[in-house]
Write an enzyme that holds these catalytic residues in place. Structure first.
Site, PDB file in Angstrom:
ATOM      1  N   ALA A  73       0.782  -1.242   0.000  1.00  0.00           N
ATOM      2  CA  ALA A  73       0.000   0.000   0.000  1.00  0.00           C
ATOM      3  C   ALA A  73       0.812   1.291   0.000  1.00  0.00           C
ATOM      4  CB  ALA A  73      -0.933   0.013   1.215  1.00  0.00           C
TER       5      ALA A  73
ATOM      6  N   LYS B 222      -3.482   5.118  -2.966  1.00  0.00           N
ATOM      7  CA  LYS B 222      -4.659   4.329  -3.347  1.00  0.00           C
ATOM      8  C   LYS B 222      -5.499   3.975  -2.112  1.00  0.00           C
ATOM      9  CE  LYS B 222      -2.306   2.458  -7.417  1.00  0.00           C
ATOM     10  NZ  LYS B 222      -0.964   3.024  -7.112  1.00  0.00           N
TER      11      LYS B 222
ATOM     12  N   CYS C 205       2.853  -0.441 -12.366  1.00  0.00           N
ATOM     13  CA  CYS C 205       3.205   0.758 -13.152  1.00  0.00           C
ATOM     14  C   CYS C 205       4.290   0.354 -14.147  1.00  0.00           C
ATOM     15  CB  CYS C 205       3.645   1.915 -12.252  1.00  0.00           C
ATOM     16  SG  CYS C 205       4.928   1.512 -11.065  1.00  0.00           S
TER      17      CYS C 205
ATOM     18  N   ASP D 283       1.999  -3.107   4.100  1.00  0.00           N
ATOM     19  CA  ASP D 283       3.248  -2.912   3.372  1.00  0.00           C
ATOM     20  C   ASP D 283       4.396  -3.480   4.189  1.00  0.00           C
ATOM     21  OD1 ASP D 283       3.991  -1.145   0.753  1.00  0.00           O
ATOM     22  OD2 ASP D 283       5.689  -1.246   2.145  1.00  0.00           O
TER      23      ASP D 283
ATOM     24  N   ASP E 249      -1.251  -3.724  -5.862  1.00  0.00           N
ATOM     25  CA  ASP E 249      -0.356  -2.875  -6.649  1.00  0.00           C
ATOM     26  C   ASP E 249       1.032  -3.484  -6.477  1.00  0.00           C
ATOM     27  OD1 ASP E 249       0.986  -0.913  -7.967  1.00  0.00           O
ATOM     28  OD2 ASP E 249       0.417   0.727  -6.638  1.00  0.00           O
TER      29      ASP E 249
ATOM     30  N   ASP F  23       4.733  -8.702   5.307  1.00  0.00           N
ATOM     31  CA  ASP F  23       4.919  -9.164   3.931  1.00  0.00           C
ATOM     32  C   ASP F  23       3.596  -9.711   3.414  1.00  0.00           C
ATOM     33  OD1 ASP F  23       5.578 -10.442   1.565  1.00  0.00           O
ATOM     34  OD2 ASP F  23       7.397 -11.373   2.353  1.00  0.00           O
TER      35      ASP F  23
END
Length: 445
Positions: A264, A269, A383, A285, A330, A311
């Site tokens: 995150a 987001k 991305c 995260d 993501d 994790d």
């Protein structure tokens, strides 16, 4: 061009930019390297560093024309910085002669380059005399033309045979500042009006995005402290609406949505999800320091989430056993879609990174999928413009999971720089980074 005196001598800024280039060549990100630069020097060094890394392929090719054998690393870095800045006169931030003079001064002022000062002076003055001929010679070198490593050019060309040139071209453009308005506090139209009131030109993009015509200091923008907006690229702004759209029928039945935002940090987001829905959101995260940034960002926006440092690939450590309605993954990736904003990425990555990161992505998908309710949705995004981290990854996953149904999804969004740039049929917006989205719904197998 700005040849008026600056508070900090240009030669010092050139030394700083050369240090940044050396750090990147040693495998350190520019963001991390900038933290070691004196605060007063940082803005100028960052600006010169960005320019250098955008045109490094051309600069290195020119340096090879000027000196077949590379000079010591410190002198080579300084030489390449200045060549990147002056190779195309209309783009140079200062006049060519000013940059050459200050480069020689920078060389003289450092113990590491002092003995190379006359060599640097000779190379640069020869370049000014023979600019057109030397630039023409480098036109035969793809790395000079496209300012990406050869393996990267080859990979993009293979993955996107019709658009590879447009992708590489967009990567070398400056990315604008794009904001996402906080729907709980203001509207897109109201915020554009607030900017106009202080003579800041802006235009809308997507449903909540605002593109600023010129860069601004973010904390000084109206409503920053009050949480009226966040900084987020237009492509990244699609994530929360894509995931939530299919989950709204669950809410209509009075059910409070339980959502996981895996990987995150820094929380853009996560915040967007919370702005759009009153649900139970877990922001996960692996990086504790980056989780602190999630907390800071949410506090400014007056939003709350459960923040967990762990994790995502080890749910036995952090999962409470209750299935999620929605999961946003993501995933870690090459960041090949955000080269406009991080021009060092192309020089830091190695060809083997793609397969290594694709394996991590596959492991995260396989691990998180069982945590999703039947009828729930997982939004996978990266991305990246590389198909191994997008289409190929998801096609493999769907083939191996009979309960995974691929919903209509944006797929690969290729980087675009403004309305005047190339327009791709699968792009939803006119200005954004490169991204990939796949929306998966869980059916009974």
């Amino acid at each position: 061009m700005q040849d008026h005196p600056t508070p900090i001598p240009l030669w010092r800024q050139l030394q700083g930019a050369a240090s940044l280039l050396m750090a990147v060549r040693d495998g350190q990100s520019m963001t991390a390297a900038l933290e070691d630069v004196d605060g007063a020097l940082r803005p100028g060094v960052q600006s010169l560093g960005f320019h250098t890394l955008r045109w490094l392929g051309r600069a290195e090719a020119l340096r090879q024309q000027l000196a077949k054998r590379p000079p010591p690393p410190e002198a080579d870095a300084l030489l390449c910085v200045v060549l990147a800045l002056i190779w195309r006169e209309q783009d140079a931030p200062y006049t060519s002669h000013t940059l050459v003079d200050q480069a020689v001064e920078a060389a003289k002022r450092s113990e590491a380059t002092r003995h190379q000062a006359s060599f640097i002076n000779g190379c640069l003055r020869r370049f000014l005399r023979e600019r057109d001929e030397l630039v023409a010679l480098t036109e035969k070198n793809p790395q000079a033309v496209w300012n990406h490593p050869q393996w990267w050019i080859d990979r993009v060309r293979k993955d996107h045979p019709e658009h590879w040139q447009a992708i590489l071209h967009a990567n070398n453009k400056r990315a604008p500042l794009i904001l996402r308005v906080n729907a709980q506090k203001t509207t897109q139209a109201q915020y554009i009006q607030a900017l106009a009131a202080i003579n800041i030109e802006a235009s809308p993009v997507a449903s909540q995005g605002v593109i600023l015509a010129s860069a601004q200091s973010v904390p000084s923008l109206p409503g920053f402290a009050e949480g009226h907006f966040s900084v987020q690229d237009a492509a990244a702004q699609l994530a929360a609406p894509l995931l939530l759209e299919g989950l709204m029928p669950h809410r209509a039945q009075g059910h409070r949505l339980k959502i996981l935002d895996a990987c995150a940090a820094p929380g853009g987001k996560t915040a967007h999800l919370l702005e759009l829905v009153d649900g139970d959101v877990t922001a996960l995260d692996i990086d504790g320091r980056r989780c602190e940034r999630i907390a800071q960002n949410l506090k400014r926006l007056d939003l709350q989430a459960r923040i967990v440092v762990a994790d995502a690939g080890e749910p036995e450590v952090w999962w409470d056993g209750e299935l999620y309605d929605g999961i946003l993954l993501d995933a870690p990736c090459t960041a090949s879609g955000i080269v406009r904003r991080h021009p060092d990425v192309r020089w830091l990555r190695r060809p083997g990174d793609i397969a290594q990161l694709a394996a991590i992505q596959a492991q995260l998908l396989n691990t998180l999928w069982p945590l999703l309710k039947p009828g729930g949705r997982l939004l996978y995004c990266t991305c990246s413009v590389f198909r191994a981290e997008g289409d190929t990854q998801i096609q493999t996953f769907v083939a191996n999971h009979k309960d995974a149904h691929l919903m209509p999804s944006p797929g690969h969004l290729l980087p675009q720089s403004g309305v005047a740039g190339p327009v791709f049929p699968d792009n939803l917006l006119r200005e954004h980074d490169g991204f990939y989205y796949a929306l998966l719904e869980k059916h009974n197998a």
